[in-house]
Design an enzyme around this catalytic site. Structure first.
Site, short mmCIF file in Angstrom:
data_model
loop_
_atom_site.label_atom_id
_atom_site.label_comp_id
_atom_site.label_asym_id
_atom_site.label_seq_id
_atom_site.Cartn_x
_atom_site.Cartn_y
_atom_site.Cartn_z
N ASP A 311 0.82 -1.22 0.00
CA ASP A 311 0.00 0.00 0.00
C ASP A 311 0.85 1.26 0.00
OD1 ASP A 311 0.83 -0.87 2.58
OD2 ASP A 311 -0.52 0.59 3.50
N GLU A 312 0.28 2.29 -0.57
CA GLU A 312 0.82 3.66 -0.47
C GLU A 312 2.32 3.76 -0.73
OE1 GLU A 312 -2.13 5.54 2.84
OE2 GLU A 312 -0.59 4.20 3.59
N ALA A 313 2.79 3.11 -1.78
CA ALA A 313 4.22 3.18 -2.11
C ALA A 313 4.48 4.46 -2.91
CB ALA A 313 4.64 1.93 -2.86
#
Ligand code: NGO
Length: 494
Positions: A311-313
């Site tokens: 997530d949210e890289a």
């Protein structure tokens, strides 16, 4: 059989009229999750001091002992477990397959008969039996009777195979004992997966022997983790470990300078920002690290899934992200596990829908062959505040009162995602703002049981009006266990 033939002869509409003209069924007991079928019957069962627990199912002795332990605490009765039919009998379902978690429960004045095809099915049925007894059955100390149950007949099995809770032990650490209590409270609602968010920017909470500097402060030794896995398995809960990659990795980047592209160790981080950290996708050492971590976690984890986050890289170049996920998939395959991740990962066996603003990622994951676990943040995130005044929690996905968290369905929530695409549901509890078990419980109860019901019960039988009435009866159960639950004004608590 003759009964079924008769029903088959009637058309759907005559059948409906026949049922409607019957005396209305008395209101069922306040069970959560709502069973697939409940029929009230004549008479009342009363648990008396001389009662025994009869065990007639292979491999189910621990389930019978667990039931006995629960009932002994509050009734004070001896309740020996015996290998014959008795007042409460746990037995193998004869002649039909109720599925791995299904069970039937028949309560008559003479006896309670619980039957299932597996010990797991019996364990799920025991949870129903607990809820049929008065709330004081949940007390740690002896209570006066009577211990009665109205006659009924239940046939039950889950709608979805995966009904999970997630605990973020990275933002704030929780001890093995605290995790065990979280499991105990959740299994009462037939939850069967515990997803542990073990690593993030703020901390790495699991010992990795080949990279010993990762976990230094507030972490599970491998033996601690094994103990959580064992305790969960005893309650038919599968642990899903999450090692978040390639973002949410500041803790690793602070512990090992070589994991950074510039070779310089990052500072430890205590804040609440997300999306600023990334493993160095171009360096081979990153994949040695990944291989070691996945190998050790796979060895420690009997369950099929290994969750690599994803997530949210925001600090990983999109092309690099693709490259990283493809290699991560191969590493997970190599160690015999199935890759699970947040929806961004859009590949692997299971993707988890979480961000209501990015539903297209979940749809893309389905298109690439993944099954979905549904954890929409505006419904199932237990860290969202109930109201503006809630002492803890976040509100980035909105305020989520009890009705908001209950009134949705996994098979109709997203256009392009149907029942067959859904493996199940999960209620994540992120802990940026939560430091104590009391705070965890306040956010989880009363919302967690609703998510568990969405995962277990047929959608046709569910309504908020009915649910909130049943939920009211669970307040006294939590009080008996000293659960710090939120007294939502939406519920007329008993
Ligand atoms: C997001 C983010 C987490 C936060 C959480 C807070 C996911 C999958 N990533 O959910 O890092 O803790 O929101 O609600």
């Amino acid at each position: 059989m003759p009964h079924r033939r008769l029903a088959a002869l009637m058309t759907a509409s005559t059948l409906a009229t026949a049922c409607a003209s019957d005396v209305p069924e008395p209101k069922g007991p306040p069970l959560i999750p709502l069973p697939a079928s409940v029929r009230m019957a004549e008479g009342t069962f009363s648990l008396e001091a001389g009662a025994r627990i009869g065990l007639r199912a292979a491999g189910a002795a621990p389930v019978a002992e667990e039931l006995a332990r629960l009932l002994r605490r509050s009734t004070g009765y001896a309740l020996p477990v015996v290998r014959q039919e008795a007042e409460i009998t746990l037995e193998e379902a004869s002649g039909r397959d109720l599925g791995p978690e299904g069970y039937t429960l028949d309560v008559t004045p003479g006896m309670v008969r619980l039957a299932a095809s597996t010990p797991e099915g019996l364990f799920r049925g025991v949870q129903t039996l607990r809820q049929l007894l008065p709330a004081k059955v949940e007390s740690a100390g002896e209570q006066p009777g009577p211990w009665t149950i109205a006659g009924l007949s239940i046939e039950d099995r889950p709608r979805f195979a995966y009904r999970g809770v997630m605990l973020d032990v990275a933002r704030h650490f929780f001890t093995v004992e605290q995790v065990k209590r979280y499991i105990d409270l959740a299994v009462a609602y037939k939850v069967n997966h515990l997803h542990l968010h073990l690593t993030d920017d703020q901390g790495w909470r699991i010992e990795i022997k080949s990279w010993p500097r990762l976990a230094t402060d507030g972490f599970y030794t491998q033996d601690d983790y094994r103990e959580i896995v064992r305790y969960a398995a005893e309650r038919f809960v599968t642990v899903v470990p999450e090692i978040d990659t390639p973002g949410h990795t500041n803790a690793a980047l602070a512990a090992y300078a070589e994991l950074n592209c510039d070779g310089r160790a990052r500072e430890p981080y205590r804040g609440r920002e997300v999306g600023f950290s990334s493993l160095c996708v171009g360096k081979e050492v990153t994949y040695r690290f990944l291989d070691d971590v996945v190998r050790e976690m796979a060895e420690l984890t009997p369950g099929p899934y290994l969750n690599l986050g994803g997530d949210e890289a925001h600090s990983t170049d999109p092309a690099d992200y693709e490259k990283f996920v493809a290699r991560a998939q191969r590493v997970v395959d190599k160690y015999g596990k199935r890759l699970m991740g947040w929806a961004e990962i859009t590949s692997g066996a299971v993707a988890q829908h979480w961000n209501p603003r990015e539903a297209e990622r979940a749809v893309a994951a389905v298109a690439r062959g993944a099954k979905l676990v549904m954890s929409p943040a505006d419904r199932s995130y237990l860290d969202m505040k109930y109201t503006q005044d809630t002492e803890y929690g976040l509100d980035w996905a909105g305020l989520v009162e009890v009705a908001d968290s209950y009134e949705w369905d996994p098979a109709t929530l997203l256009a392009g995602v149907a029942e067959k695409d859904v493996l199940g549901v999960e209620a994540p509890l992120w802990t940026e703002t939560l430091e104590t078990p009391d705070a965890l419980e306040y956010m989880a109860y009363p919302r967690l049981p609703g998510i568990a019901e969405i995962g277990w019960s047929p959608s046709s039988g569910r309504s908020w009006e009915d649910y909130k009435g049943r939920l009211a009866g669970h307040g006294p159960r939590w009080s008996a266990q000293s659960v710090n639950y939120y007294r939502s004004p939406e519920i007329t608590w008993e």
